[in-house]
Design an enzyme around this catalytic site. Structure first.
Site, PDB file in Angstrom:
ATOM      1  N   SER A   4       1.224  -1.087   0.072  1.00 35.92           N
ATOM      2  CA  SER A   4      -0.220  -0.147   0.017  1.00 35.92           C
ATOM      3  C   SER A   4       0.976   0.926   0.152  1.00 35.92           C
ATOM      4  O   SER A   4       1.740   0.870   0.691  1.00 35.92           O
ATOM      5  CB  SER A   4      -0.568  -0.087   1.196  1.00 35.92           C
ATOM      6  OG  SER A   4      -1.382   1.218   1.522  1.00 35.92           O
ATOM      7  N   TYR A  38      -1.634   0.212  10.929  1.00 35.20           N
ATOM      8  CA  TYR A  38      -1.584  -0.811  10.020  1.00 35.20           C
ATOM      9  C   TYR A  38      -0.468  -0.895   8.558  1.00 35.20           C
ATOM     10  O   TYR A  38      -0.497  -1.235   7.899  1.00 35.20           O
ATOM     11  CB  TYR A  38      -2.639  -0.154   8.751  1.00 35.20           C
ATOM     12  CG  TYR A  38      -2.993  -0.566   7.749  1.00 35.20           C
ATOM     13  CD1 TYR A  38      -3.053   0.991   6.714  1.00 35.20           C
ATOM     14  CD2 TYR A  38      -3.631  -1.858   6.964  1.00 35.20           C
ATOM     15  CE1 TYR A  38      -2.765   0.388   5.527  1.00 35.20           C
ATOM     16  CE2 TYR A  38      -3.366  -1.873   5.479  1.00 35.20           C
ATOM     17  CZ  TYR A  38      -3.529  -0.868   5.189  1.00 35.20           C
ATOM     18  OH  TYR A  38      -3.447  -1.039   2.958  1.00 35.20           O
ATOM     19  N   LYS A  75       1.975  -3.418   6.763  1.00 37.62           N
ATOM     20  CA  LYS A  75       2.825  -3.579   5.930  1.00 37.62           C
ATOM     21  C   LYS A  75       4.103  -3.182   5.058  1.00 37.62           C
ATOM     22  O   LYS A  75       4.647  -3.795   3.963  1.00 37.62           O
ATOM     23  CB  LYS A  75       1.819  -2.020   4.493  1.00 37.62           C
ATOM     24  CG  LYS A  75       0.852  -2.268   4.212  1.00 37.62           C
ATOM     25  CD  LYS A  75       0.089  -3.879   3.962  1.00 37.62           C
ATOM     26  CE  LYS A  75      -1.854  -4.161   3.533  1.00 37.62           C
ATOM     27  NZ  LYS A  75      -1.884  -5.108   3.061  1.00 37.62           N
TER      28      LYS A  75
HETATM   29  C1  WQD Z   1      -8.634  10.444   1.080  1.00 35.07           C
HETATM   30  C2  WQD Z   1      -9.084  11.508   1.271  1.00 35.07           C
HETATM   31  C3  WQD Z   1      -9.487  12.688   3.894  1.00 35.07           C
HETATM   32  C4  WQD Z   1     -13.315   9.577   4.416  1.00 35.07           C
HETATM   33  C5  WQD Z   1      -6.678   4.394   3.577  1.00 35.07           C
HETATM   34  C6  WQD Z   1      -5.435   4.042   3.976  1.00 35.07           C
HETATM   35  C7  WQD Z   1      -5.138   3.452   2.529  1.00 35.07           C
HETATM   36  C8  WQD Z   1      -5.798   2.787   2.168  1.00 35.07           C
HETATM   37  C9  WQD Z   1      -6.937   3.311   1.380  1.00 35.07           C
HETATM   38  C10 WQD Z   1      -6.255   0.363   2.018  1.00 35.07           C
HETATM   39  C11 WQD Z   1      -7.905  12.019   2.911  1.00 35.07           C
HETATM   40  C12 WQD Z   1     -10.950  12.170   3.193  1.00 35.07           C
HETATM   41  C13 WQD Z   1     -12.147  10.674   4.028  1.00 35.07           C
HETATM   42  C14 WQD Z   1     -14.425  10.506   4.541  1.00 35.07           C
HETATM   43  C15 WQD Z   1     -13.173  12.894   4.131  1.00 35.07           C
HETATM   44  N1  WQD Z   1      -6.500   1.560   2.233  1.00 35.07           N
HETATM   45  N2  WQD Z   1     -11.469  11.578   3.828  1.00 35.07           N
HETATM   46  N3  WQD Z   1     -13.904  12.220   4.868  1.00 35.07           N
HETATM   47  O1  WQD Z   1      -6.760   7.566   4.738  1.00 35.07           O
HETATM   48  O2  WQD Z   1      -5.781   8.075   2.092  1.00 35.07           O
HETATM   49  O3  WQD Z   1      -5.636   5.763   2.568  1.00 35.07           O
HETATM   50  O4  WQD Z   1      -7.409   4.078   2.910  1.00 35.07           O
HETATM   51  O5  WQD Z   1      -5.293  -0.320   1.388  1.00 35.07           O
HETATM   52  O6  WQD Z   1      -3.629   3.006   3.094  1.00 35.07           O
HETATM   53  O7  WQD Z   1      -4.308   4.354   4.356  1.00 35.07           O
HETATM   54  O8  WQD Z   1      -8.106   7.203   2.318  1.00 35.07           O
HETATM   55  O9  WQD Z   1     -11.014   7.382   1.251  1.00 35.07           O
HETATM   56  O10 WQD Z   1      -9.779   6.817   4.170  1.00 35.07           O
HETATM   57  O11 WQD Z   1      -8.962   9.852   2.437  1.00 35.07           O
HETATM   58  O12 WQD Z   1     -12.602  14.055   4.190  1.00 35.07           O
HETATM   59  O13 WQD Z   1     -15.799  10.882   5.084  1.00 35.07           O
HETATM   60  O14 WQD Z   1     -10.518  11.766   1.686  1.00 35.07           O
HETATM   61  O15 WQD Z   1      -8.972  13.301   4.957  1.00 35.07           O
HETATM   62  O16 WQD Z   1      -7.853  13.679   2.377  1.00 35.07           O
HETATM   63  P1  WQD Z   1      -6.809   7.255   2.893  1.00 35.07           P
HETATM   64  P2  WQD Z   1     -10.062   7.696   2.412  1.00 35.07           P
END
Ligand code: WQD
Length: 335
Positions: free
Chosen positions: A123, A147, A151
Protein backbone atom coordinates in the site's frame (compact mmCIF):
# COMPACT_ATOMS: atom_id res chain seq x y z
CA UNK A 1 -3.69 -22.67 -10.10
CA UNK A 2 -3.55 -19.37 -8.19
CA UNK A 3 -4.45 -19.21 -4.50
CA UNK A 4 -6.16 -15.88 -3.76
CA UNK A 5 -6.26 -15.16 -0.04
CA UNK A 6 -8.97 -12.62 0.78
CA UNK A 7 -10.45 -13.25 -2.65
CA UNK A 8 -13.97 -12.47 -1.45
CA UNK A 9 -13.00 -8.92 -0.51
CA UNK A 10 -13.06 -5.73 -2.52
CA UNK A 11 -9.73 -5.85 -4.35
CA UNK A 12 -9.39 -9.64 -4.20
CA UNK A 13 -12.75 -10.26 -5.90
CA UNK A 14 -12.04 -7.80 -8.70
CA UNK A 15 -8.64 -9.42 -9.21
CA UNK A 16 -10.32 -12.84 -9.44
CA UNK A 17 -12.38 -11.53 -12.36
CA UNK A 18 -9.31 -10.15 -14.11
CA UNK A 19 -7.34 -13.40 -13.56
CA UNK A 20 -10.23 -15.53 -14.84
CA UNK A 21 -10.33 -13.26 -17.88
CA UNK A 22 -6.71 -14.24 -18.45
CA UNK A 23 -7.65 -17.95 -18.20
CA UNK A 24 -6.10 -18.58 -14.78
CA UNK A 25 -7.53 -21.29 -12.51
CA UNK A 26 -8.47 -19.84 -9.12
CA UNK A 27 -8.86 -21.04 -5.54
CA UNK A 28 -10.06 -18.51 -2.95
CA UNK A 29 -9.21 -18.73 0.75
CA UNK A 30 -11.24 -16.31 2.85
CA UNK A 31 -12.41 -16.29 6.49
CA UNK A 32 -15.37 -14.04 5.56
CA UNK A 33 -14.40 -11.59 8.35
CA UNK A 34 -14.99 -8.67 5.98
CA UNK A 35 -16.91 -10.20 3.09
CA UNK A 36 -20.02 -12.25 2.30
CA UNK A 37 -20.30 -15.81 1.03
CA UNK A 38 -22.62 -14.84 -1.82
CA UNK A 39 -19.76 -12.98 -3.53
CA UNK A 40 -18.64 -16.38 -4.86
CA UNK A 41 -21.98 -16.75 -6.70
CA UNK A 42 -21.50 -13.38 -8.32
CA UNK A 43 -17.89 -14.27 -9.17
CA UNK A 44 -19.18 -17.42 -10.91
CA UNK A 45 -21.23 -15.17 -13.18
CA UNK A 46 -18.38 -12.75 -13.85
CA UNK A 47 -15.58 -15.34 -14.19
CA UNK A 48 -17.54 -17.72 -16.42
CA UNK A 49 -16.89 -20.57 -14.00
CA UNK A 50 -17.17 -20.93 -10.24
CA UNK A 51 -13.86 -20.26 -8.49
CA UNK A 52 -12.83 -22.82 -5.88
CA UNK A 53 -13.52 -21.56 -2.37
CA UNK A 54 -12.19 -22.59 1.05
CA UNK A 55 -13.51 -20.82 4.12
CA UNK A 56 -10.58 -20.48 6.49
CA UNK A 57 -7.90 -18.28 7.98
CA UNK A 58 -4.40 -17.75 6.62
CA UNK A 59 -3.12 -18.17 10.18
CA UNK A 60 -4.32 -21.78 10.25
CA UNK A 61 -1.44 -24.08 9.17
CA UNK A 62 -3.82 -27.08 8.94
CA UNK A 63 -6.08 -25.31 6.44
CA UNK A 64 -3.06 -24.10 4.49
CA UNK A 65 -1.44 -27.56 4.46
CA UNK A 66 -4.62 -29.15 3.13
CA UNK A 67 -4.91 -26.56 0.37
CA UNK A 68 -1.38 -27.14 -0.89
CA UNK A 69 -1.78 -30.92 -0.62
CA UNK A 70 -5.08 -31.03 -2.52
CA UNK A 71 -4.57 -28.36 -5.19
CA UNK A 72 -1.82 -27.70 -7.78
CA UNK A 73 -1.09 -24.19 -6.50
CA UNK A 74 1.71 -22.45 -8.42
CA UNK A 75 1.19 -18.87 -7.25
CA UNK A 76 -0.25 -17.09 -4.22
CA UNK A 77 -1.82 -13.63 -4.32
CA UNK A 78 -2.17 -12.38 -0.77
CA UNK A 79 -5.01 -9.91 -0.19
CA UNK A 80 -6.21 -11.18 3.20
CA UNK A 81 -5.55 -8.53 5.81
CA UNK A 82 -7.12 -5.81 7.92
CA UNK A 83 -6.90 -2.39 6.30
CA UNK A 84 -8.59 0.35 8.35
CA UNK A 85 -6.09 2.96 9.50
CA UNK A 86 -8.12 4.25 12.45
CA UNK A 87 -9.04 0.75 13.64
CA UNK A 88 -5.37 -0.27 13.52
CA UNK A 89 -4.52 2.46 16.04
CA UNK A 90 -7.16 1.07 18.44
CA UNK A 91 -6.33 -2.64 17.82
CA UNK A 92 -2.60 -2.93 16.97
CA UNK A 93 -2.18 -6.49 18.26
CA UNK A 94 -5.01 -7.78 16.09
CA UNK A 95 -3.52 -5.97 13.06
CA UNK A 96 -0.04 -7.39 13.58
CA UNK A 97 -1.39 -10.88 14.24
CA UNK A 98 -3.70 -10.91 11.23
CA UNK A 99 -1.47 -9.07 8.75
CA UNK A 100 2.09 -10.02 9.77
CA UNK A 101 1.57 -13.43 11.42
CA UNK A 102 -0.93 -14.36 8.70
CA UNK A 103 1.71 -13.64 6.06
CA UNK A 104 4.39 -15.59 7.94
CA UNK A 105 2.11 -18.63 8.23
CA UNK A 106 1.30 -18.41 4.53
CA UNK A 107 4.95 -18.13 3.46
CA UNK A 108 5.93 -21.09 5.66
CA UNK A 109 3.16 -23.24 4.16
CA UNK A 110 4.25 -22.18 0.66
CA UNK A 111 7.83 -23.15 1.35
CA UNK A 112 6.76 -26.54 2.72
CA UNK A 113 4.89 -27.07 -0.56
CA UNK A 114 7.76 -25.67 -2.70
CA UNK A 115 5.53 -22.87 -4.02
CA UNK A 116 7.61 -19.73 -4.32
CA UNK A 117 5.67 -17.12 -6.31
CA UNK A 118 4.04 -14.65 -3.94
CA UNK A 119 2.24 -11.46 -5.02
CA UNK A 120 1.90 -9.09 -2.08
CA UNK A 121 -0.86 -6.53 -1.63
CA UNK A 122 1.12 -3.59 -0.29
CA UNK A 123 0.00 0.00 0.00
CA UNK A 124 1.06 3.59 -0.60
CA UNK A 125 0.64 3.98 3.12
CA UNK A 126 4.22 2.68 3.45
CA UNK A 127 5.37 6.09 2.18
CA UNK A 128 3.98 7.76 5.30
CA UNK A 129 3.84 11.53 4.85
CA UNK A 130 5.86 11.93 1.63
CA UNK A 131 8.45 14.70 1.47
CA UNK A 132 7.57 15.26 -2.18
CA UNK A 133 5.14 14.07 -4.84
CA UNK A 134 4.85 12.28 -7.22
CA UNK A 135 6.17 9.28 -5.28
CA UNK A 136 8.61 6.83 -6.84
CA UNK A 137 9.28 3.30 -5.54
CA UNK A 138 12.64 4.40 -4.08
CA UNK A 139 11.02 7.22 -2.08
CA UNK A 140 11.62 6.97 1.67
CA UNK A 141 9.23 4.75 3.61
CA UNK A 142 7.78 5.37 7.04
CA UNK A 143 4.70 4.41 8.97
CA UNK A 144 2.23 6.63 10.81
CA UNK A 145 -0.08 3.87 12.08
CA UNK A 146 -0.04 0.12 12.84
CA UNK A 147 -1.80 -0.72 9.56
CA UNK A 148 0.90 1.02 7.53
CA UNK A 149 3.61 -0.40 9.76
CA UNK A 150 2.30 -3.93 9.22
CA UNK A 151 2.62 -3.43 5.45
CA UNK A 152 6.11 -2.01 5.86
CA UNK A 153 7.19 -4.92 8.11
CA UNK A 154 5.86 -7.47 5.61
CA UNK A 155 7.70 -5.72 2.76
CA UNK A 156 10.93 -6.07 4.74
CA UNK A 157 10.18 -9.73 5.60
CA UNK A 158 9.79 -10.41 1.88
CA UNK A 159 13.05 -8.64 1.04
CA UNK A 160 14.91 -10.67 3.68
CA UNK A 161 13.31 -13.89 2.44
CA UNK A 162 14.33 -13.16 -1.14
CA UNK A 163 17.87 -12.37 -0.01
CA UNK A 164 18.15 -15.72 1.79
CA UNK A 165 16.27 -17.70 -0.87
CA UNK A 166 16.59 -15.93 -4.26
CA UNK A 167 14.43 -18.54 -5.96
CA UNK A 168 11.36 -16.73 -4.63
CA UNK A 169 9.48 -14.52 -7.10
CA UNK A 170 7.87 -11.65 -5.19
CA UNK A 171 6.10 -8.62 -6.67
CA UNK A 172 5.30 -6.12 -3.90
CA UNK A 173 2.46 -4.06 -5.39
CA UNK A 174 1.82 -0.72 -3.68
CA UNK A 175 -1.79 0.32 -4.17
CA UNK A 176 -2.73 3.96 -4.00
CA UNK A 177 -6.43 4.67 -3.37
CA UNK A 178 -8.63 1.96 -4.90
CA UNK A 179 -12.16 3.14 -5.80
CA UNK A 180 -15.01 2.22 -8.10
CA UNK A 181 -16.57 -1.15 -8.88
CA UNK A 182 -16.95 -3.66 -11.68
CA UNK A 183 -19.09 -2.20 -14.47
CA UNK A 184 -21.63 -5.01 -14.04
CA UNK A 185 -22.61 -3.66 -10.62
CA UNK A 186 -22.30 -7.20 -9.25
CA UNK A 187 -19.23 -6.66 -7.07
CA UNK A 188 -17.84 -3.63 -5.27
CA UNK A 189 -16.73 -2.34 -1.91
CA UNK A 190 -18.97 -3.51 0.96
CA UNK A 191 -17.81 -1.52 4.00
CA UNK A 192 -19.40 -2.76 7.23
CA UNK A 193 -20.96 0.11 9.19
CA UNK A 194 -19.66 3.63 8.68
CA UNK A 195 -17.31 3.71 5.68
CA UNK A 196 -13.77 4.78 6.55
CA UNK A 197 -12.88 5.79 3.03
CA UNK A 198 -13.98 8.80 1.02
CA UNK A 199 -15.54 7.25 -2.08
CA UNK A 200 -17.89 4.76 -0.40
CA UNK A 201 -18.96 7.54 1.97
CA UNK A 202 -19.75 9.87 -0.93
CA UNK A 203 -21.71 7.01 -2.53
CA UNK A 204 -23.76 6.50 0.63
CA UNK A 205 -24.52 10.24 0.83
CA UNK A 206 -25.56 10.16 -2.84
CA UNK A 207 -27.93 7.22 -2.26
CA UNK A 208 -29.40 8.95 0.82
CA UNK A 209 -27.97 6.49 3.36
CA UNK A 210 -25.89 9.28 4.97
CA UNK A 211 -27.04 12.88 5.44
CA UNK A 212 -23.81 14.60 4.46
CA UNK A 213 -20.10 14.10 3.97
CA UNK A 214 -17.63 15.33 6.58
CA UNK A 215 -14.62 16.77 4.83
CA UNK A 216 -11.75 16.21 7.24
CA UNK A 217 -9.65 19.35 6.98
CA UNK A 218 -9.76 22.30 4.58
CA UNK A 219 -6.44 23.87 5.57
CA UNK A 220 -3.97 21.51 3.89
CA UNK A 221 -1.30 23.01 1.60
CA UNK A 222 -3.14 21.83 -1.52
CA UNK A 223 -4.90 23.64 -4.39
CA UNK A 224 -8.17 23.88 -2.47
CA UNK A 225 -7.11 23.05 1.09
CA UNK A 226 -8.54 19.51 1.10
CA UNK A 227 -6.54 16.27 1.00
CA UNK A 228 -5.21 15.09 -2.35
CA UNK A 229 -4.92 11.39 -3.26
CA UNK A 230 -4.22 9.16 -6.27
CA UNK A 231 -7.56 7.40 -6.83
CA UNK A 232 -7.29 4.35 -9.06
CA UNK A 233 -10.19 2.31 -10.47
CA UNK A 234 -10.23 -1.10 -8.80
CA UNK A 235 -10.43 -2.90 -12.16
CA UNK A 236 -7.27 -1.09 -13.32
CA UNK A 237 -5.65 -2.24 -10.09
CA UNK A 238 -6.80 -5.80 -10.78
CA UNK A 239 -5.31 -5.72 -14.28
CA UNK A 240 -2.03 -4.63 -12.69
CA UNK A 241 -1.92 -8.05 -10.99
CA UNK A 242 -2.39 -9.84 -14.31
CA UNK A 243 0.43 -7.74 -15.75
CA UNK A 244 2.65 -8.65 -12.78
CA UNK A 245 2.01 -12.37 -13.39
CA UNK A 246 2.84 -11.96 -17.08
CA UNK A 247 6.09 -10.27 -16.07
CA UNK A 248 6.90 -13.23 -13.81
CA UNK A 249 6.49 -15.61 -16.76
CA UNK A 250 9.62 -14.05 -18.26
CA UNK A 251 11.42 -12.72 -15.20
CA UNK A 252 11.83 -13.74 -11.61
CA UNK A 253 12.98 -11.96 -8.49
CA UNK A 254 11.77 -9.30 -6.09
CA UNK A 255 10.11 -6.24 -7.63
CA UNK A 256 8.34 -3.28 -6.05
CA UNK A 257 5.75 -1.43 -8.12
CA UNK A 258 3.44 1.55 -7.56
CA UNK A 259 -0.07 0.91 -8.85
CA UNK A 260 -1.54 4.39 -9.21
CA UNK A 261 -2.68 6.74 -11.96
CA UNK A 262 -0.09 9.47 -11.40
CA UNK A 263 -2.88 12.03 -10.93
CA UNK A 264 -3.87 13.64 -7.62
CA UNK A 265 -7.43 14.72 -6.89
CA UNK A 266 -8.65 16.55 -3.80
CA UNK A 267 -11.68 15.70 -1.71
CA UNK A 268 -13.58 18.59 -3.28
CA UNK A 269 -12.50 17.44 -6.76
CA UNK A 270 -14.05 14.03 -5.97
CA UNK A 271 -17.25 15.57 -4.62
CA UNK A 272 -17.64 17.74 -7.70
CA UNK A 273 -16.87 14.81 -10.03
CA UNK A 274 -19.54 12.74 -8.29
CA UNK A 275 -22.06 15.58 -8.53
CA UNK A 276 -21.43 15.78 -12.28
CA UNK A 277 -22.10 12.04 -12.49
CA UNK A 278 -25.40 11.91 -10.60
CA UNK A 279 -26.51 15.48 -11.47
CA UNK A 280 -27.33 16.04 -7.79
CA UNK A 281 -25.51 17.94 -5.03
CA UNK A 282 -23.51 16.01 -2.43
CA UNK A 283 -24.06 17.85 0.87
CA UNK A 284 -20.90 18.28 2.92
CA UNK A 285 -19.54 20.05 6.00
CA UNK A 286 -15.94 20.88 6.80
CA UNK A 287 -14.58 19.28 9.95
CA UNK A 288 -11.18 19.08 11.66
CA UNK A 289 -8.26 17.18 10.13
CA UNK A 290 -8.45 13.41 10.74
CA UNK A 291 -5.64 12.01 12.93
CA UNK A 292 -2.96 10.34 10.81
CA UNK A 293 -4.05 11.96 7.55
CA UNK A 294 -1.50 13.46 5.19
CA UNK A 295 -1.90 16.41 2.83
CA UNK A 296 -1.13 14.82 -0.49
CA UNK A 297 -0.06 11.53 -2.03
CA UNK A 298 0.10 10.45 -5.63
CA UNK A 299 2.22 8.02 -7.60
CA UNK A 300 4.86 8.23 -10.25
CA UNK A 301 3.57 5.10 -12.07
CA UNK A 302 6.30 5.03 -14.73
CA UNK A 303 8.03 1.89 -13.42
CA UNK A 304 4.77 -0.09 -13.74
CA UNK A 305 4.67 0.86 -17.40
CA UNK A 306 8.37 0.23 -18.01
CA UNK A 307 8.43 -3.19 -16.29
CA UNK A 308 4.88 -4.49 -16.65
CA UNK A 309 3.61 -2.57 -19.67
CA UNK A 310 0.68 -1.55 -17.45
CA UNK A 311 -0.96 1.78 -16.82
CA UNK A 312 -4.33 2.80 -15.45
CA UNK A 313 -6.96 3.34 -18.13
CA UNK A 314 -10.04 4.63 -16.32
CA UNK A 315 -10.64 8.22 -15.33
CA UNK A 316 -12.58 10.02 -12.62
CA UNK A 317 -15.88 9.93 -14.48
CA UNK A 318 -15.87 6.11 -14.69
CA UNK A 319 -14.71 5.80 -11.08
CA UNK A 320 -17.77 7.83 -10.06
CA UNK A 321 -20.29 6.21 -12.43
CA UNK A 322 -19.24 2.68 -11.46
CA UNK A 323 -19.37 3.60 -7.76
CA UNK A 324 -22.82 5.07 -8.24
CA UNK A 325 -24.11 1.97 -10.10
CA UNK A 326 -22.72 -0.28 -7.36
CA UNK A 327 -24.28 1.87 -4.63
CA UNK A 328 -27.70 1.52 -6.29
CA UNK A 329 -27.13 -2.24 -6.70
CA UNK A 330 -26.26 -2.50 -2.99
CA UNK A 331 -29.72 -1.21 -2.20
CA UNK A 332 -31.20 -3.92 -4.44
CA UNK A 333 -28.98 -6.61 -2.89
CA UNK A 334 -29.76 -5.21 0.56
CA UNK A 335 -26.02 -4.87 1.29
C1 WQD B 1 -8.97 10.03 1.36
C2 WQD B 1 -9.15 11.53 1.62
C3 WQD B 1 -9.44 12.08 3.94
C4 WQD B 1 -13.32 10.11 4.41
C5 WQD B 1 -6.50 4.83 3.31
C6 WQD B 1 -5.34 3.92 3.66
C7 WQD B 1 -4.79 3.33 2.39
C8 WQD B 1 -5.89 2.62 1.67
C9 WQD B 1 -7.00 3.61 1.33
C10 WQD B 1 -6.08 0.32 2.23
C11 WQD B 1 -8.38 12.02 2.83
C12 WQD B 1 -10.69 12.42 3.14
C13 WQD B 1 -12.13 10.58 3.88
C14 WQD B 1 -14.32 11.03 4.82
C15 WQD B 1 -12.89 12.84 4.14
N1 WQD B 1 -6.41 1.57 2.45
N2 WQD B 1 -11.93 11.92 3.73
N3 WQD B 1 -14.06 12.37 4.66
O1 WQD B 1 -6.77 7.72 4.17
O2 WQD B 1 -5.93 8.23 1.79
O3 WQD B 1 -6.02 5.88 2.55
O4 WQD B 1 -7.48 4.13 2.57
O5 WQD B 1 -5.42 -0.16 1.36
O6 WQD B 1 -3.76 2.43 2.72
O7 WQD B 1 -4.33 4.69 4.26
O8 WQD B 1 -8.13 7.09 2.11
O9 WQD B 1 -10.48 7.44 1.47
O10 WQD B 1 -9.89 7.33 3.95
O11 WQD B 1 -9.25 9.34 2.60
O12 WQD B 1 -12.68 14.07 4.02
O13 WQD B 1 -15.43 10.65 5.31
O14 WQD B 1 -10.51 11.77 1.90
O15 WQD B 1 -9.16 13.09 4.90
O16 WQD B 1 -7.93 13.34 2.55
P1 WQD B 1 -6.67 7.34 2.72
P2 WQD B 1 -9.52 7.76 2.55
Amino acid sequence: MILITGGMGYIGSHTCVALAGAAHELLILDNLSNSRIDVVNRLETLCGKRPGFVEGDVRDPVVLGEIFERHPITTVMHFAGFKAVGESVERPLEYYDNNVNGTLQLLAAMRRASVRTFVFSSSATVYGDPASVPIRENSPRSATNPYGRSKLIIEDILADLHCAEPEWNIPRLRYFNPVGAHESGLIGEEPRGLPNNLMPFIGEVAIGKREFLNIWGADYPTHDGTGVRDYIHVTDLAEGHVAALNYLNQNGGLITINLGTGKGYSVLDMVQAFERTIHCPIPYEFGPRRAGDIAQCWADPSLAYELLGWKAQKGLEQMCSDTWRWQQQCRQLNI
